[in-house]
Write a protein that holds these residues in place. Structure first.
Motif, PDB file in Angstrom:
ATOM      1  N   GLU A 187      44.323  99.704 -49.305  1.00 23.34           N
ATOM      2  CA  GLU A 187      45.376 100.401 -50.044  1.00 23.34           C
ATOM      3  C   GLU A 187      45.698 101.724 -49.360  1.00 23.34           C
ATOM      4  O   GLU A 187      44.797 102.449 -48.932  1.00 23.34           O
ATOM      5  CB  GLU A 187      44.960 100.668 -51.494  1.00 23.34           C
ATOM      6  N   GLN A 188      46.970 102.027 -49.270  1.00 23.73           N
ATOM      7  CA  GLN A 188      47.404 103.291 -48.676  1.00 23.73           C
ATOM      8  C   GLN A 188      47.868 104.214 -49.806  1.00 23.73           C
ATOM      9  O   GLN A 188      49.026 104.580 -49.914  1.00 23.73           O
ATOM     10  CB  GLN A 188      48.491 103.017 -47.642  1.00 23.73           C
ATOM     11  N   GLY A 189      46.913 104.575 -50.614  1.00 25.79           N
ATOM     12  CA  GLY A 189      47.136 105.367 -51.806  1.00 25.79           C
ATOM     13  C   GLY A 189      45.871 105.314 -52.646  1.00 25.79           C
ATOM     14  O   GLY A 189      44.857 104.725 -52.243  1.00 25.79           O
ATOM     15  N   ARG A 190      45.903 105.897 -53.857  1.00 22.25           N
ATOM     16  CA  ARG A 190      44.683 106.022 -54.665  1.00 22.25           C
ATOM     17  C   ARG A 190      44.771 105.300 -55.999  1.00 22.25           C
ATOM     18  O   ARG A 190      43.967 105.564 -56.898  1.00 22.25           O
ATOM     19  CB  ARG A 190      44.377 107.505 -54.910  1.00 22.25           C
ATOM     20  N   ALA A 191      45.710 104.377 -56.159  1.00 10.41           N
ATOM     21  CA  ALA A 191      45.866 103.723 -57.456  1.00 10.41           C
ATOM     22  C   ALA A 191      44.602 102.988 -57.872  1.00 10.41           C
ATOM     23  O   ALA A 191      44.158 103.085 -59.029  1.00 10.41           O
ATOM     24  CB  ALA A 191      47.047 102.758 -57.407  1.00 10.41           C
ATOM     25  N   LEU A 192      43.978 102.247 -56.954  1.00 14.74           N
ATOM     26  CA  LEU A 192      42.762 101.508 -57.294  1.00 14.74           C
ATOM     27  C   LEU A 192      41.591 102.447 -57.538  1.00 14.74           C
ATOM     28  O   LEU A 192      40.749 102.198 -58.412  1.00 14.74           O
ATOM     29  CB  LEU A 192      42.421 100.514 -56.180  1.00 14.74           C
ATOM     30  N   ASP A 193      41.517 103.514 -56.777  1.00 16.68           N
ATOM     31  CA  ASP A 193      40.447 104.484 -57.000  1.00 16.68           C
ATOM     32  C   ASP A 193      40.570 105.115 -58.381  1.00 16.68           C
ATOM     33  O   ASP A 193      39.567 105.296 -59.085  1.00 16.68           O
ATOM     34  CB  ASP A 193      40.499 105.572 -55.920  1.00 16.68           C
ATOM     35  N   LEU A 194      41.784 105.405 -58.783  1.00 11.88           N
ATOM     36  CA  LEU A 194      42.001 106.024 -60.090  1.00 11.88           C
ATOM     37  C   LEU A 194      41.746 105.046 -61.230  1.00 11.88           C
ATOM     38  O   LEU A 194      41.310 105.436 -62.318  1.00 11.88           O
ATOM     39  CB  LEU A 194      43.417 106.576 -60.180  1.00 11.88           C
ATOM     40  N   SER A 195      42.006 103.748 -60.987  1.00 13.82           N
ATOM     41  CA  SER A 195      41.795 102.755 -62.044  1.00 13.82           C
ATOM     42  C   SER A 195      40.377 102.212 -62.063  1.00 13.82           C
ATOM     43  O   SER A 195      39.966 101.554 -63.020  1.00 13.82           O
ATOM     44  CB  SER A 195      42.784 101.593 -61.869  1.00 13.82           C
ATOM     45  N   GLY A 196      39.625 102.459 -60.978  1.00 14.72           N
ATOM     46  CA  GLY A 196      38.254 101.980 -60.905  1.00 14.72           C
ATOM     47  C   GLY A 196      38.122 100.537 -60.466  1.00 14.72           C
ATOM     48  O   GLY A 196      37.053  99.931 -60.621  1.00 14.72           O
ATOM     49  N   ASP A 197      39.179  99.964 -59.890  1.00 21.18           N
ATOM     50  CA  ASP A 197      39.157  98.571 -59.445  1.00 21.18           C
ATOM     51  C   ASP A 197      38.952  98.496 -57.931  1.00 21.18           C
ATOM     52  O   ASP A 197      39.441  99.331 -57.181  1.00 21.18           O
ATOM     53  CB  ASP A 197      40.476  97.877 -59.799  1.00 21.18           C
ATOM     54  N   ARG A 198      38.240  97.451 -57.499  1.00 19.77           N
ATOM     55  CA  ARG A 198      37.994  97.285 -56.070  1.00 19.77           C
ATOM     56  C   ARG A 198      39.146  96.587 -55.358  1.00 19.77           C
ATOM     57  O   ARG A 198      39.409  96.851 -54.184  1.00 19.77           O
ATOM     58  CB  ARG A 198      36.706  96.481 -55.855  1.00 19.77           C
ATOM     59  N   VAL A 199      39.812  95.680 -56.048  1.00 21.39           N
ATOM     60  CA  VAL A 199      40.861  94.868 -55.444  1.00 21.39           C
ATOM     61  C   VAL A 199      42.080  94.838 -56.357  1.00 21.39           C
ATOM     62  O   VAL A 199      41.943  94.809 -57.588  1.00 21.39           O
ATOM     63  CB  VAL A 199      40.366  93.431 -55.196  1.00 21.39           C
ATOM     64  N   GLY A 200      43.251  94.872 -55.766  1.00 17.46           N
ATOM     65  CA  GLY A 200      44.495  94.787 -56.524  1.00 17.46           C
ATOM     66  C   GLY A 200      45.458  93.816 -55.874  1.00 17.46           C
ATOM     67  O   GLY A 200      45.246  93.362 -54.739  1.00 17.46           O
ATOM     68  N   ILE A 201      46.521  93.490 -56.595  1.00 17.74           N
ATOM     69  CA  ILE A 201      47.560  92.592 -56.114  1.00 17.74           C
ATOM     70  C   ILE A 201      48.864  93.383 -56.005  1.00 17.74           C
ATOM     71  O   ILE A 201      49.194  94.161 -56.899  1.00 17.74           O
ATOM     72  CB  ILE A 201      47.750  91.397 -57.069  1.00 17.74           C
ATOM     73  N   ALA A 202      49.595  93.164 -54.926  1.00 17.59           N
ATOM     74  CA  ALA A 202      50.851  93.892 -54.724  1.00 17.59           C
ATOM     75  C   ALA A 202      51.972  93.290 -55.556  1.00 17.59           C
ATOM     76  O   ALA A 202      52.068  92.070 -55.702  1.00 17.59           O
ATOM     77  CB  ALA A 202      51.234  93.869 -53.254  1.00 17.59           C
ATOM     78  N   SER A 203      52.816  94.147 -56.085  1.00 16.84           N
ATOM     79  CA  SER A 203      54.000  93.682 -56.820  1.00 16.84           C
ATOM     80  C   SER A 203      55.244  93.759 -55.944  1.00 16.84           C
ATOM     81  O   SER A 203      56.051  92.826 -55.904  1.00 16.84           O
ATOM     82  CB  SER A 203      54.213  94.538 -58.070  1.00 16.84           C
ATOM     83  N   ALA A 204      55.420  94.875 -55.240  1.00 21.20           N
ATOM     84  CA  ALA A 204      56.624  95.080 -54.439  1.00 21.20           C
ATOM     85  C   ALA A 204      56.384  96.189 -53.419  1.00 21.20           C
ATOM     86  O   ALA A 204      55.465  96.999 -53.558  1.00 21.20           O
ATOM     87  CB  ALA A 204      57.799  95.461 -55.346  1.00 21.20           C
TER      88      ALA A 204
END
Length: 400
Positions: free
Chosen positions: A183-200
């Motif tokens: 990830e090129q940002g901190r969204a997952l760090d802030l949510s506490g998740d290790r993996v995310g899925i891209a929307s757009a």
């Protein structure tokens, strides 16, 4: 794999990576990819545009599930942007083999060439050519800072530049492309998740601003007599920050060229490159229009001429909703956990291919959000979680 790849193209002083397309460092990375394919007994090939492929199963069978990313870098970039996706793809194939997964569809790992655009100024050259979004004629006109053309660079690296161009037959054999990326940002760090899925992917582009003034002596020219393009450029940089803040977007002047570039000389030309991105097209237009309007106002006040050229542009990319939802279903089947879905302001090969084939992306947590920098980082356990998530997705999409 990670340890073998880490030293390739690393700059001793900056500790960042300079893996520019078709240079020695890039060729070293490409050799590493070929070695990984050979070590696993995969079918290896290089397509007409220089992209590398490693196949598990018949490449001609069709409806393939493809994963991968890129190995090139921005100037003094980090270790994870691109390579994490390629390494994780090979590791995910290893995991599927260890599980004894019975596959009904071919799988492939791909390394797309020149994703960052650091050498020739255009991002995602390999995937753009493949998808027909960059013509062979336009690609042949690309040159680097030293005046070396893309065809000349490809030929020097042993690839036939006359073969490049759209590759619809190859794309027709792909049923889905899933790219894993740090990830090129901190969204997952802030949510506490290790993996995310891209929307757009946000719409984004690059604009060149040419400020033309008058070269003169730095010590003898009165301030009121100057036509200083550097002053206009500096005011434009501040305007870009202001316009981006007001629109909730981002705008960056990250590259600059100055002539004659002397300490004791007022410049005659300042050329700056703007990168701007926003959540939607209207916001992006507002930002760029506002920056250009401010730049022209400052240029007029200082007797400076201004030309603005849009060098590249990518509209908003909505990843395939059905594939995105399928990834969420697969990853939530055993755990009951809802994997977060998030947008991104960074461009990717998956975004380029989305207009031709179903594409999706997985993001791995980046604890600092830093990217395009030697400080870019992802923890080993998060990377391992990304590999397992990718393996689950590939298994869910490709098994019998």
């Amino acid at each position: 794999m990670w340890r073998e790849l880490l030293p390739l193209g690393r700059h001793a002083a900056s500790r960042g990576y300079r893996r520019y397309a078709w240079t020695g460092a890039d060729l070293d990375c490409r050799a590493w990819f070929a070695d990984q394919a050979a070590a696993r007994g995969l079918t290896y090939e290089v397509d007409r545009n220089g992209n590398q492929w490693a196949w598990l199963g018949d490449p001609e069978a069709g409806d393939a599930v493809v994963t991968g990313s890129h190995l090139d870098s921005v100037p003094d970039g980090g270790a994870f942007d691109g390579p994490l996706g390629v390494v994780s793809s090979f590791a995910a194939l290893d995991e599927l083999r260890a599980r004894g997964t019975d596959l009904a569809r071919p799988l492939a790992v791909v390394n797309f060439g020149d994703e960052e655009g650091a050498r020739f100024g255009l991002a995602c050259v390999g995937s753009r050519l493949t998808a027909g979004q960059l013509t062979a004629a336009d690609a042949h006109r690309l040159t680097d800072a030293d005046g070396v053309s893309l065809p000349r660079a490809m030929e020097a690296a042993g690839h036939d530049p006359d073969a490049i161009g759209a590759d619809p037959d190859r794309l027709a054999r792909i049923g889905a492309f899933v790219e894993l990326h740090v990830e090129q940002g901190r969204a997952l760090d802030l949510s506490g998740d290790r993996v995310g899925i891209a929307s757009a992917i946000w719409p984004h582009g690059r604009w060149r601003f040419d400020f033309r003034g008058e070269a003169n002596h730095a010590g003898t020219t009165r301030l009121v007599d100057r036509r200083d393009p550097m002053l206009t450029y500096a005011e434009t940089v501040l305007a870009a920050r202001r316009e981006a803040r007001l629109a909730g977007a981002v705008a960056t002047f990250g590259k600059i060229s100055v002539e004659p570039n002397g300490v004791n000389a007022i410049p005659s030309l300042v050329r700056g490159w703007l990168d701007s991105r926003a959540e939607d097209q209207a916001s992006l237009d507002t930002v760029v229009d506002g920056i250009e309007k401010a730049a022209r106002g400052h240029a007029e006040a200082h007797g400076v001429d201004l030309d603005v050229v849009r060098e590249s542009f990518t509209p908003v990319v909505e990843f395939d909703h059905a594939l995105r939802d399928e990834l969420g279903r697969i990853l939530g089947t055993d755990t009951g956990i809802t994997v977060p879905v998030l947008g991104t302001g960074a461009g990717h090969d998956a975004g380029i291919l989305s207009g031709s084939i179903p594409t999706a992306m997985l993001f791995v947590r980046n604890p600092t959000g830093v990217s395009h920098s030697p400080a870019e980082h992802a923890a080993e356990d998060d990377c391992a979680a990304g590999v397992l998530a990718l393996a689950d997705v590939l298994e869910g999409l490709a098994r019998r």
